[in-house]
Design a protein around this motif. Sequence first.
Motif, PDB file in Angstrom:
ATOM      1  N   GLY A 193      32.747  40.071  41.718  1.00  0.00           N
ATOM      2  CA  GLY A 193      32.395  39.885  40.316  1.00  0.00           C
ATOM      3  C   GLY A 193      30.900  39.900  40.070  1.00  0.00           C
ATOM      4  N   HIS A 194      30.155  39.257  40.954  1.00  0.00           N
ATOM      5  CA  HIS A 194      28.704  39.192  40.832  1.00  0.00           C
ATOM      6  C   HIS A 194      28.094  40.582  40.957  1.00  0.00           C
ATOM      7  CE1 HIS A 194      24.764  37.184  41.902  1.00  0.00           C
ATOM      8  NE2 HIS A 194      25.180  36.520  40.845  1.00  0.00           N
ATOM      9  N   LEU A 195      28.546  41.342  41.930  1.00  0.00           N
ATOM     10  CA  LEU A 195      28.036  42.692  42.153  1.00  0.00           C
ATOM     11  C   LEU A 195      28.374  43.593  40.971  1.00  0.00           C
ATOM     12  CD1 LEU A 195      26.636  44.641  44.072  1.00  0.00           C
ATOM     13  CD2 LEU A 195      28.836  45.011  45.194  1.00  0.00           C
ATOM     14  N   ARG A 196      29.604  43.491  40.458  1.00  0.00           N
ATOM     15  CA  ARG A 196      29.976  44.297  39.290  1.00  0.00           C
ATOM     16  C   ARG A 196      29.090  43.965  38.090  1.00  0.00           C
ATOM     17  NH1 ARG A 196      35.327  43.769  41.484  1.00  0.00           N
ATOM     18  NH2 ARG A 196      35.615  41.815  40.375  1.00  0.00           N
ATOM     19  N   SER A 197      28.758  42.690  37.905  1.00  0.00           N
ATOM     20  CA  SER A 197      27.886  42.295  36.797  1.00  0.00           C
ATOM     21  C   SER A 197      26.504  42.913  36.923  1.00  0.00           C
ATOM     22  CB  SER A 197      27.742  40.776  36.746  1.00  0.00           C
ATOM     23  OG  SER A 197      28.720  40.221  35.955  1.00  0.00           O
ATOM     24  N   ILE A 198      25.932  42.847  38.100  1.00  0.00           N
ATOM     25  CA  ILE A 198      24.587  43.392  38.310  1.00  0.00           C
ATOM     26  C   ILE A 198      24.579  44.902  38.097  1.00  0.00           C
ATOM     27  CG2 ILE A 198      22.795  43.806  40.041  1.00  0.00           C
ATOM     28  CD1 ILE A 198      23.442  41.018  41.153  1.00  0.00           C
ATOM     29  N   LEU A 199      25.623  45.570  38.568  1.00  0.00           N
ATOM     30  CA  LEU A 199      25.684  47.026  38.455  1.00  0.00           C
ATOM     31  C   LEU A 199      26.148  47.503  37.079  1.00  0.00           C
ATOM     32  CD1 LEU A 199      27.173  47.865  41.961  1.00  0.00           C
ATOM     33  CD2 LEU A 199      24.799  48.095  41.211  1.00  0.00           C
ATOM     34  N   GLY A 200      26.636  46.590  36.256  1.00  0.00           N
ATOM     35  CA  GLY A 200      27.120  46.983  34.941  1.00  0.00           C
ATOM     36  C   GLY A 200      28.480  47.646  34.975  1.00  0.00           C
ATOM     37  N   VAL A 201      29.229  47.406  36.051  1.00  0.00           N
ATOM     38  CA  VAL A 201      30.575  47.954  36.193  1.00  0.00           C
ATOM     39  C   VAL A 201      31.549  47.017  35.487  1.00  0.00           C
ATOM     40  CG1 VAL A 201      32.374  48.539  37.879  1.00  0.00           C
ATOM     41  CG2 VAL A 201      29.974  49.024  38.387  1.00  0.00           C
ATOM     42  N   ALA A 202      32.529  47.577  34.807  1.00  0.00           N
ATOM     43  CA  ALA A 202      33.495  46.753  34.072  1.00  0.00           C
ATOM     44  C   ALA A 202      34.223  45.797  35.015  1.00  0.00           C
ATOM     45  CB  ALA A 202      34.501  47.640  33.352  1.00  0.00           C
ATOM     46  N   GLN A 203      34.372  44.572  34.547  1.00  0.00           N
ATOM     47  CA  GLN A 203      35.122  43.573  35.310  1.00  0.00           C
ATOM     48  C   GLN A 203      36.619  43.808  35.081  1.00  0.00           C
ATOM     49  OE1 GLN A 203      33.806  41.593  37.401  1.00  0.00           O
ATOM     50  NE2 GLN A 203      31.814  40.913  36.720  1.00  0.00           N
ATOM     51  N   PRO A 204      37.439  43.556  36.102  1.00  0.00           N
ATOM     52  CA  PRO A 204      38.882  43.660  35.876  1.00  0.00           C
ATOM     53  C   PRO A 204      39.339  42.542  34.940  1.00  0.00           C
ATOM     54  CG  PRO A 204      38.436  42.719  38.032  1.00  0.00           C
ATOM     55  CD  PRO A 204      37.111  43.126  37.454  1.00  0.00           C
TER      56      PRO A 204
END
Length: 197
Positions: free
Chosen positions: A165-176
């Motif tokens: 979740g943290h990595l997705r937030s930093i990269l701007g990738v949608a969270q599931p």
Amino acid sequence: MARVRGQVDETKTEAILEAASALFGEKGALASMEQIARRAGVSRQTLYNRFPNKLEIGRALAARRSDAISAPLRAGGDPARVLTAFALGLLDKVFRADAGASLRGVALMSPEMPDLADAIYEAGPAEGLRRLAAWLAEQDRLGLMRVPDPEAAAEMFAGMALGHGHLRSILGVAQPSIDLEPRAAEAARRFLRAFAR
């Protein structure tokens, strides 16, 4: 009612921190103190009276976040409830709609302002881990859990709760799309099983 001389208006402090958080997310290190004051609706003098530089603003933002996430550790209760609430605090910060912007802002500032990145990490995530490690050490002392290395266990629990979740937030990738409370409870349950007496 007039303020007493020297009394700090906390609404202005909050406005400054909110403005800084938004601007750091938008502009990273390019956010200026003047822009922060303007967005907060305060004078530059008011801003500098509270925070002499961006480093102190970053430290205050991180400390505020750490205090909120670690609040369950101070509230007490059975380990499952405390760990679930702690994990939920972590997840909530990462899965919030605006979380990615502030995390990316800090990441953008890191190479240009390593002192700021260090201050933010120490006052925020590192302090949260220290508090969790101290709580885990106390659970071990009380015989409620078996935690031979509280520092490693604290980091393990944070990683288990956050996943990617943290990595997705930093990269701007949608969270599931997930229900955060069951996710937090599952992390706590599995962690407690691993560190059971």
